[in-house]
Design a protein around this motif. Structure first.
Motif, mmCIF file in Angstrom:
data_model
loop_
_atom_site.group_PDB
_atom_site.id
_atom_site.type_symbol
_atom_site.label_atom_id
_atom_site.label_comp_id
_atom_site.label_asym_id
_atom_site.label_seq_id
_atom_site.Cartn_x
_atom_site.Cartn_y
_atom_site.Cartn_z
ATOM 1 N N LEU A 1 0.828 -1.204 0.000
ATOM 2 C CA LEU A 1 0.000 0.000 0.000
ATOM 3 C C LEU A 1 0.867 1.261 0.000
ATOM 4 C CD1 LEU A 1 -2.931 1.147 0.355
ATOM 5 C CD2 LEU A 1 -2.494 1.103 2.815
ATOM 6 N N GLY A 2 0.524 2.208 -0.861
ATOM 7 C CA GLY A 2 1.243 3.477 -0.906
ATOM 8 C C GLY A 2 0.317 4.630 -1.189
ATOM 9 N N VAL A 3 0.577 5.775 -0.521
ATOM 10 C CA VAL A 3 -0.191 7.004 -0.748
ATOM 11 C C VAL A 3 0.807 8.143 -0.905
ATOM 12 C CG1 VAL A 3 -1.806 8.682 0.230
ATOM 13 C CG2 VAL A 3 -2.210 6.234 0.550
ATOM 14 N N SER A 4 0.674 8.907 -1.986
ATOM 15 C CA SER A 4 1.599 10.012 -2.232
ATOM 16 C C SER A 4 0.829 11.324 -2.361
ATOM 17 C CB SER A 4 2.412 9.766 -3.508
ATOM 18 O OG SER A 4 1.564 9.757 -4.649
ATOM 19 N N PHE A 5 1.523 12.396 -2.002
ATOM 20 C CA PHE A 5 0.983 13.737 -2.169
ATOM 21 C C PHE A 5 1.913 14.524 -3.091
ATOM 22 C CE2 PHE A 5 -0.570 12.748 2.230
ATOM 23 C CZ PHE A 5 -1.916 12.667 1.903
ATOM 24 N N GLU B 1 7.131 14.904 -5.205
ATOM 25 C CA GLU B 1 6.187 13.914 -4.688
ATOM 26 C C GLU B 1 6.631 13.413 -3.325
ATOM 27 O OE1 GLU B 1 3.672 10.556 -7.034
ATOM 28 O OE2 GLU B 1 5.830 10.259 -7.002
ATOM 29 N N PHE B 2 5.685 13.343 -2.388
ATOM 30 C CA PHE B 2 5.981 12.853 -1.038
ATOM 31 C C PHE B 2 5.112 11.634 -0.750
ATOM 32 C CE2 PHE B 2 4.754 12.689 3.457
ATOM 33 C CZ PHE B 2 6.008 12.542 4.038
ATOM 34 N N TRP B 3 5.764 10.546 -0.341
ATOM 35 C CA TRP B 3 5.036 9.322 -0.018
ATOM 36 C C TRP B 3 4.703 9.294 1.468
ATOM 37 C CZ3 TRP B 3 3.077 5.847 -3.408
ATOM 38 C CH2 TRP B 3 3.482 5.985 -4.744
ATOM 39 N N ALA B 4 3.424 9.564 1.783
ATOM 40 C CA ALA B 4 2.971 9.532 3.178
ATOM 41 C C ALA B 4 2.914 8.098 3.695
ATOM 42 C CB ALA B 4 1.606 10.186 3.295
ATOM 43 N N LEU B 5 2.592 7.151 2.815
ATOM 44 C CA LEU B 5 2.624 5.718 3.123
ATOM 45 C C LEU B 5 3.380 5.030 1.997
ATOM 46 C CD1 LEU B 5 -1.103 5.075 4.188
ATOM 47 C CD2 LEU B 5 0.851 5.466 5.710
ATOM 48 N N VAL C 1 -6.407 -3.268 17.290
ATOM 49 C CA VAL C 1 -5.068 -2.906 16.812
ATOM 50 C C VAL C 1 -4.771 -1.446 17.122
ATOM 51 C CG1 VAL C 1 -3.543 -2.802 14.805
ATOM 52 C CG2 VAL C 1 -5.289 -4.592 14.956
ATOM 53 N N GLY C 2 -3.658 -1.208 17.784
ATOM 54 C CA GLY C 2 -3.197 0.152 18.054
ATOM 55 C C GLY C 2 -2.191 0.575 16.992
ATOM 56 N N ILE C 3 -2.348 1.786 16.473
ATOM 57 C CA ILE C 3 -1.400 2.355 15.510
ATOM 58 C C ILE C 3 -0.609 3.437 16.236
ATOM 59 C CG2 ILE C 3 -1.092 3.395 13.243
ATOM 60 C CD1 ILE C 3 -2.577 0.784 13.057
ATOM 61 N N ILE C 4 0.701 3.253 16.356
ATOM 62 C CA ILE C 4 1.529 4.196 17.108
ATOM 63 C C ILE C 4 2.653 4.735 16.230
ATOM 64 C CG2 ILE C 4 0.993 3.003 19.268
ATOM 65 C CD1 ILE C 4 3.826 1.859 19.240
ATOM 66 N N GLY C 5 3.324 5.772 16.714
ATOM 67 C CA GLY C 5 4.430 6.374 15.976
ATOM 68 C C GLY C 5 4.475 7.866 16.195
ATOM 69 N N HIS C 6 5.585 8.478 15.761
ATOM 70 C CA HIS C 6 5.742 9.920 15.905
ATOM 71 C C HIS C 6 4.687 10.667 15.098
ATOM 72 C CE1 HIS C 6 9.399 9.334 18.026
ATOM 73 N NE2 HIS C 6 10.120 8.958 16.982
ATOM 74 N N ASN C 7 4.515 11.973 15.425
ATOM 75 C CA ASN C 7 3.693 12.835 14.578
ATOM 76 C C ASN C 7 4.267 12.837 13.165
ATOM 77 O OD1 ASN C 7 3.482 15.029 17.355
ATOM 78 N ND2 ASN C 7 1.829 13.781 16.589
ATOM 79 N N GLY C 8 3.374 12.717 12.174
ATOM 80 C CA GLY C 8 3.819 12.716 10.794
ATOM 81 C C GLY C 8 4.268 11.362 10.294
ATOM 82 N N ALA C 9 4.051 10.302 11.085
ATOM 83 C CA ALA C 9 4.502 8.972 10.678
ATOM 84 C C ALA C 9 3.601 8.341 9.626
ATOM 85 C CB ALA C 9 4.594 8.053 11.904
ATOM 86 N N GLY C 10 2.376 8.898 9.454
ATOM 87 C CA GLY C 10 1.442 8.355 8.478
ATOM 88 C C GLY C 10 0.214 7.716 9.082
ATOM 89 N N ARG D 1 7.738 7.267 9.323
ATOM 90 C CA ARG D 1 7.935 7.843 7.994
ATOM 91 C C ARG D 1 7.211 7.046 6.898
ATOM 92 N NH1 ARG D 1 14.233 9.994 8.032
ATOM 93 N NH2 ARG D 1 14.082 11.093 10.033
ATOM 94 N N GLY D 2 6.003 6.649 7.221
ATOM 95 C CA GLY D 2 5.159 6.007 6.232
ATOM 96 C C GLY D 2 5.386 4.530 6.024
ATOM 97 N N THR D 3 6.274 3.934 6.792
ATOM 98 C CA THR D 3 6.537 2.497 6.671
ATOM 99 C C THR D 3 6.286 1.808 8.005
ATOM 100 O OG1 THR D 3 8.884 2.701 7.231
ATOM 101 C CG2 THR D 3 8.293 2.896 4.911
ATOM 102 N N ILE D 4 6.078 0.491 7.962
ATOM 103 C CA ILE D 4 5.882 -0.275 9.199
ATOM 104 C C ILE D 4 7.240 -0.624 9.786
ATOM 105 C CG2 ILE D 4 5.031 -2.433 10.182
ATOM 106 C CD1 ILE D 4 2.779 -2.394 8.155
ATOM 107 N N LEU D 5 7.484 -0.122 10.988
ATOM 108 C CA LEU D 5 8.736 -0.396 11.677
ATOM 109 C C LEU D 5 8.647 -1.700 12.452
ATOM 110 C CD1 LEU D 5 11.383 1.177 11.845
ATOM 111 C CD2 LEU D 5 10.631 2.100 14.026
ATOM 112 N N LEU D 6 7.483 -1.932 13.072
ATOM 113 C CA LEU D 6 7.299 -3.136 13.889
ATOM 114 C C LEU D 6 5.816 -3.454 13.986
ATOM 115 C CD1 LEU D 6 9.220 -5.045 15.456
ATOM 116 C CD2 LEU D 6 8.730 -3.720 17.507
ATOM 117 N N ASP D 7 5.479 -4.733 13.964
ATOM 118 C CA ASP D 7 4.091 -5.187 14.026
ATOM 119 C C ASP D 7 4.063 -6.450 14.876
ATOM 120 O OD1 ASP D 7 1.524 -6.138 13.635
ATOM 121 O OD2 ASP D 7 1.594 -6.080 11.440
ATOM 122 N N GLY D 8 3.295 -6.405 15.985
ATOM 123 C CA GLY D 8 3.251 -7.577 16.848
ATOM 124 C C GLY D 8 2.370 -7.353 18.062
ATOM 125 N N LYS D 9 2.606 -8.139 19.129
ATOM 126 C CA LYS D 9 1.830 -7.996 20.352
ATOM 127 C C LYS D 9 1.995 -6.592 20.908
ATOM 128 C CE LYS D 9 1.917 -12.853 21.773
ATOM 129 N NZ LYS D 9 2.319 -13.821 22.826
#
Length: 519
Positions: A288-292, A298-302, A315-324, A481-489
């Protein structure tokens, strides 16, 4: 010892002196604009509305002193009068009784992004906000690079703000307000959507401010943040001051005042969410990718997101501000279409993207319940059947008949959550919608989310509250930065996230990513 502390406080320079301050709203003399008055005239009134009190006191007998060099915190339940008090101090509202003296120029930041023009760039909004605060352009020129660096916006400083996440708006708003030499800085729920790293920077900046300026006032529902960063706390309750004093003691008393939830068949508030997770996909994303298209390219938000959410997961979605995070929620809600890859959603999605999103400010809370129900595709008779339950759960009371534009951010949060949760969605997405909820409502919301798993297919929550994610979520996805860094428990991902936040700041991000992915 207590008398000595009181003596020291009395000897300090007083920046704010409030004596028996009161503010009321006269329901007979509406200050609404013509559109709101027209809605109110055309809307039929219930007997309860016809017989409601003519004067409603938002604040009553408010007496306190604000001292030079202190960070003063304001806490209390939603609707306690916190935002009203800040508007009185900043001169936006005129008090109806009592005396108020404010010695200094007030710079107020009410919630994230207020006063920003979404079509202008971040840089242009810095100048716009600065000039609105009465700061000469030449002085803004001196601070613009420092504001840019502090906000951590990078190249986004020159992009239209309509592309900003709520957290990015919060960071820029605080950066502007705190760098343009405020004498008295008021932050009313302005950092609720800030991530842990920026919250720490903001705390350090506020301590620096009070050395050179006069004082900082913070309105917050984060009791831990208030305890760590405030010198004193004022506890507001139903428009009156309940207690003033040491943060640790005030918070202890405030927590004790929150009503205990009645016992249930199974305890939901203090235990980990337990659901039966089925090997049946609810959401599937592949590359999956989303660009602006921005001014400088061009900037890829995802970018290249691949994941699967199964029925029964929270499912919790976490990350810094602007992570997507918000962009991902909008894709899962069908608000945005991916520019690359694909996403399949098996079920009807109900989204609560931020507090108050989708509300018409001129309509009453009651009218907005029906409006939101229709936007969610819920038949009117179903909304009517659930109306009383929604109002009761929100805890808004008589304010349900007032225009939403008069609601505090916390009241909007509570009403928005109540509408979406009680109308039984298949897939429930919550993007920072509970960031302004008070302690009591967050407990109710936690229970409701866990109860929903008995009938909903999945719940997805974006939050900067790691303890909330640990308690409520069965799984966490860490975006960077628009990518999955870690996915798990949830516990494991949150643990690694906290470790990265609290580790050596000089450690390279690449090393952190490699460590996380090696798990």
């Amino acid at each position: 010892m207590e008398n000595e502390v009181i003596k020291q406080q009395n000897d300090r320079e007083k920046v704010i002196v409030a004596q028996n301050v009161g503010v009321y709203f006269d329901t007979r003399m509406s200050q609404d604009d013509y559109k709101s008055r027209l809605f109110d005239i055309l809307r039929p009134k219930s007997e309860e509305e016809k017989n409601k009190p003519k004067k409603i006191w938002s604040l009553k007998d408010i007496t306190f002193d604000g001292h030079k060099g202190e960070i003063l915190g304001i806490i209390g339940a939603n609707g306690a009068g916190k935002t009203t008090l800040m508007k009185v101090i900043s001169g936006i509202l005129k008090h109806d009784e009592g005396l108020l003296h404010v010695d200094g120029k007030v710079t107020a930041l009410f919630s994230f992004g207020m006063g920003f023009n979404k079509e202008l760039t971040g840089r242009e909004n810095v100048y716009l906000n600065g000039m609105m605060l009465g700061i000469p352009k030449e002085e803004i020129d001196r601070y613009i690079d420092e504001i840019h660096e502090f906000s951590d916006l990078g190249e986004f400083i020159d992009q239209p703000m309509k592309h900003y996440s709520s957290g990015m708006k919060a960071r820029l708003g605080f950066s502007v307000a705190s760098h343009l030499q405020p004498e008295i800085l008021i932050l009313d729920e302005a950092l609720n959507t800030g991530d842990a790293r920026f919250s720490q920077k903001a705390a350090e900046k506020m301590k620096e401010l009070v050395k050179n300026a006069k004082m900082v006032i913070i309105v917050t529902h984060s009791l831990n943040y208030a305890r760590r960063n405030c010198d004193r706390l004022i506890w507001l309750d139903k428009g009156r001051i309940r207690e003033i004093g040491d943060p640790a003691q005030i918070i202890k008393n405030y927590r004790a005042s929150v009503p205990k939830r009645p016992p249930r068949k199974r305890s939901l508030e203090l235990v980990k969410t337990e659901t039966i997770i089925k090997d049946r996909p609810v959401i599937e994303a592949k590359n999956l990718g989303v660009s602006f298209k921005l001014k400088n390219g061009e900037f890829w938000a995802l970018k290249d997101l691949t994941f699967r959410i199964n029925e029964g997961e929270v499912v919790g979605i976490i990350g810094h501000n602007g992570a997507g995070k918000s962009t991902l929620c909008k894709v899962m809600s069908n608000i945005l279409k991916p520019d690359k890859g694909e996403i399949n959603i098996y079920g009807k999605t109900s989204s609560l993207l931020g507090y108050g999103t989708g509300f018409n400010p001129h309509l009453s809370g009651k009218d907005n319940i029906f409006l939101n129900g229709m936007l969610l595709g819920i038949p009117k008779h179903v909304v009517e059947a659930k109306y009383d339950e929604i109002v009761e759960f929100s805890g808004i009371g008589h304010a349900i008949d007032k225009p939403v534009k008069h609601y505090s951010s916390g009241m909007r949060s509570r009403l928005g959550f109540s509408i979406a949760a009680i109308l039984k969605p298949d897939i429930f997405i919550i993007d920072e919608a509970l960031s302004t909820g008070d302690l009591s409502f967050r407990q109710k919301a936690t229970e409701r989310i866990q109860e929903m798993m008995e009938r909903a297919k999945a719940v997805i929550i974006v939050s900067h509250s790691m303890s909330f994610v640990e308690k409520v979520c069965t799984r966490a996805i860490w975006l960077d930065r628009g990518t999955i860094l870690l996915d798990g428990k949830a516990e494991e991902v949150v643990g690694k996230y906290r470790e990265a936040m609290g580790g050596n700041k000089k450690r390279s991000k690449l090393k952190q990513i490699k460590q996380a992915k090696s798990l």
